[in-house]
Write a protein that holds these residues in place. Structure first.
Motif, PDB file in Angstrom:
ATOM      1  N   SER A  61       0.825  -1.158   0.038  1.00 53.93           N
ATOM      2  CA  SER A  61       0.147  -0.018  -0.071  1.00 53.93           C
ATOM      3  C   SER A  61       0.836   1.335  -0.061  1.00 53.93           C
ATOM      4  CB  SER A  61      -0.862  -0.065   1.208  1.00 53.93           C
ATOM      5  OG  SER A  61       0.137  -0.018   2.439  1.00 53.93           O
ATOM      6  N   LYS A  62       0.230   2.264  -0.092  1.00 53.09           N
ATOM      7  CA  LYS A  62       0.752   3.599  -0.271  1.00 53.09           C
ATOM      8  C   LYS A  62       1.605   3.611   1.313  1.00 53.09           C
ATOM      9  CE  LYS A  62      -1.528   6.146  -3.734  1.00 53.09           C
ATOM     10  NZ  LYS A  62      -2.303   7.191  -4.236  1.00 53.09           N
ATOM     11  N   PRO A  63       0.739   3.642   2.413  1.00 54.36           N
ATOM     12  CA  PRO A  63       1.443   3.840   3.636  1.00 54.36           C
ATOM     13  C   PRO A  63       2.682   2.767   4.014  1.00 54.36           C
ATOM     14  CG  PRO A  63      -0.715   3.941   4.055  1.00 54.36           C
ATOM     15  CD  PRO A  63      -0.589   3.176   2.240  1.00 54.36           C
ATOM     16  N   ILE A  98      10.492  -0.671  17.857  1.00 53.17           N
ATOM     17  CA  ILE A  98       9.525  -0.293  16.701  1.00 53.17           C
ATOM     18  C   ILE A  98       9.127   0.776  16.595  1.00 53.17           C
ATOM     19  CG2 ILE A  98       7.451  -0.775  18.225  1.00 53.17           C
ATOM     20  CD1 ILE A  98       6.138  -2.309  16.077  1.00 53.17           C
ATOM     21  N   LEU A  99       9.104   1.278  15.071  1.00 55.48           N
ATOM     22  CA  LEU A  99       9.048   2.546  14.584  1.00 55.48           C
ATOM     23  C   LEU A  99       7.892   2.591  13.541  1.00 55.48           C
ATOM     24  CD1 LEU A  99       9.863   5.512  13.858  1.00 55.48           C
ATOM     25  CD2 LEU A  99      11.334   4.724  12.152  1.00 55.48           C
ATOM     26  N   LEU A 100       6.630   3.358  13.979  1.00 52.77           N
ATOM     27  CA  LEU A 100       5.425   3.161  13.503  1.00 52.77           C
ATOM     28  C   LEU A 100       5.523   4.333  12.665  1.00 52.77           C
ATOM     29  CD1 LEU A 100       2.932   1.921  16.089  1.00 52.77           C
ATOM     30  CD2 LEU A 100       4.030   0.352  14.137  1.00 52.77           C
ATOM     31  N   VAL A 101       5.166   4.411  11.435  1.00 52.67           N
ATOM     32  CA  VAL A 101       5.154   5.670  10.401  1.00 52.67           C
ATOM     33  C   VAL A 101       3.586   5.854   9.897  1.00 52.67           C
ATOM     34  CG1 VAL A 101       6.222   6.608   8.435  1.00 52.67           C
ATOM     35  CG2 VAL A 101       7.166   5.071   9.576  1.00 52.67           C
ATOM     36  N   PRO A 102       2.883   6.894  10.214  1.00 49.95           N
ATOM     37  CA  PRO A 102       1.527   7.150   9.692  1.00 49.95           C
ATOM     38  C   PRO A 102       1.880   7.647   8.299  1.00 49.95           C
ATOM     39  CG  PRO A 102       2.269   8.868  11.265  1.00 49.95           C
ATOM     40  CD  PRO A 102       3.387   7.987  11.131  1.00 49.95           C
ATOM     41  N   PRO A 103       0.507   7.657   7.623  1.00 47.07           N
ATOM     42  CA  PRO A 103       0.391   8.348   6.206  1.00 47.07           C
ATOM     43  C   PRO A 103       0.886   9.648   6.451  1.00 47.07           C
ATOM     44  CG  PRO A 103      -1.616   6.913   6.672  1.00 47.07           C
ATOM     45  CD  PRO A 103      -0.675   7.269   7.987  1.00 47.07           C
ATOM     46  N   LYS A 104       1.108  10.292   5.044  1.00 44.33           N
ATOM     47  CA  LYS A 104       1.471  11.604   4.959  1.00 44.33           C
ATOM     48  C   LYS A 104       0.170  12.397   4.939  1.00 44.33           C
ATOM     49  CE  LYS A 104       6.120  11.227   2.665  1.00 44.33           C
ATOM     50  NZ  LYS A 104       6.517  11.592   1.365  1.00 44.33           N
ATOM     51  N   LYS A 105       0.113  13.552   5.591  1.00 43.31           N
ATOM     52  CA  LYS A 105      -0.829  14.483   5.600  1.00 43.31           C
ATOM     53  C   LYS A 105      -1.091  14.894   3.941  1.00 43.31           C
ATOM     54  CE  LYS A 105      -2.551  16.648   8.863  1.00 43.31           C
ATOM     55  NZ  LYS A 105      -2.730  17.820   9.799  1.00 43.31           N
TER      56      LYS A 105
END
Length: 245
Positions: free
Chosen positions: A107-109, A238-245
Motif C-alpha cells: 500500500s501507499k503507507p 519498533i517505529l510506526l510511520v503514519p501516512p503523509k498528510k
C-alpha cells in the motif's frame, strides 16, 4: 534527602535536569517541558501538533514492558492517533540500528514507511517481509484434506500465489534497485503478527518499521490490529510511520 523539601513540580524538574546532565557528553541541545495535569498521551500529542514535531520517541523498560499500565496505554494510544512517526525503544542503545525489518502490504503507507527507512537508515541492512493473506493458506490446507485437490495441485496453486506476490514485491521496490534486491525481502503465507515476529527473530533485526493506514481504530497495517499486536509482543524496538498528510 533534598527531594523531601521540594514540592512536586520542583522535584519533577530536578529529576529532568539530572537526566539532562547525564547526557551532557552527547553534546545535545535539549529543551524540556513538564506537564502536571491531564492524561499523558493527550498532552504528548497536543504538544507534538502544536510544535510540529516530526518524530516522537518513547522508552519502554525491558522486554514486553509495553504491557505496563502507563507505557502500554500511552504508547498504544499515541501510535493510534499520532500524525508523525513514533519510535518505541525497548532496549538501551549501544550502536546504530544495523538490521531493520519492514513488513509491507504494497500500500501507499507501506511505501511511505520504506522511503522513510531509506532516508533515516541509508547504510543499514533493510529487509522487507510480505505475509500473504492467511485465507490462502487456510484454503489450501482445507482442500488438501479433501479429494477435490491432489497434493501436486496444492503445490502448484501455492507456487502460483507466491509467484504473484513476488511480482507484486518486485513492483513495490522498483526504483530502489541500489538498496533493495531479491535477497532483501521474503514472502510467506499465514497470519501477519506471528509471521512478522518469526522473521524478526530469524533476521536478528534490532528495529521493526511498520506503516500505518490512517488515524482511526482500524488504521494499522493490513487493516487490523497487527501493528498494535507486534508493538506489544515484540522485544524489538519498533517505529510506526503514519501516512503523509
Amino acid at each position: 534527602p533534598k527531594s523531601l523539601w521540594l514540592n512536586t513540580e520542583e522535584y519533577k524538574e530536578q529529576l529532568v535536569q539530572e537526566k539532562i546532565s547525564s547526557l551532557s557528553k552527547a553534546n545535545l541541545d535539549i529543551n524540556y517541558v513538564i506537564e502536571s495535569k491531564g492524561k499523558p498521551f493527550i498532552k504528548i500529542l497536543q504538544h507534538a501538533r502544536k510544535h510540529h514535531i516530526d518524530l516522537l520517541i518513547m522508552g519502554a523498560h525491558g522486554k514486553y514492558s509495553v504491557r505496563d499500565a502507563f507505557v502500554g496505554t500511552t504508547a498504544e494510544y499515541i501510535a493510534k492517533k499520532t500524525i508523525c512517526p513514533v519510535l518505541i525503544v525497548k532496549h538501551a542503545p549501544s550502536y546504530p540500528y544495523k538490521k531493520i525489518l519492514i513488513p509491507v502490504d504494497f500500500s501507499k503507507p507501506s511505501k511511505n514507511a520504506l522511503n522513510y527507512a531509506l532516508k533515516l537508515f541509508p547504510t543499514s541492512n533493510l529487509k522487507l517481509i510480505h505475509v500473504g493473506d492467511h485465507e490462502f493458506e487456510d484454503l489450501l490446507n482445507k482442500e488438501s484434506k479433501s479429494e477435490a485437490m491432489q497434493k501436486n495441485k496444492i503445490n502448484k496453486v501455492r507456487k502460483a500465489i507466491l509467484l504473484y506476490l513476488d511480482n507484486q514485491m518486485k513492483n513495490f521496490i522498483k526504483g530502489h534497485s541500489k538498496q533493495m534486491d531479491k535477497n532483501s525481502y521474503s514472502i510467506t503465507l499465514g497470519y501477519p503478527g506471528p509471521a512478522i515476529l518469526k522473521e524478526a527473530k530469524k533476521f536478528k533485526s534490532d528495529l521493526i518499521i511498520m506503516g500505518t493506514q490512517g488515524h482511526g481504530q482500524t488504521h494499522y497495517l493490513f487493516n487490523g490490529s497487527v501493528a498494535n499486536w507486534v508493538l506489544i509482543e515484540t522485544d524489538k524496538d519498533i517505529l510506526l510511520v503514519p501516512p503523509k498528510k
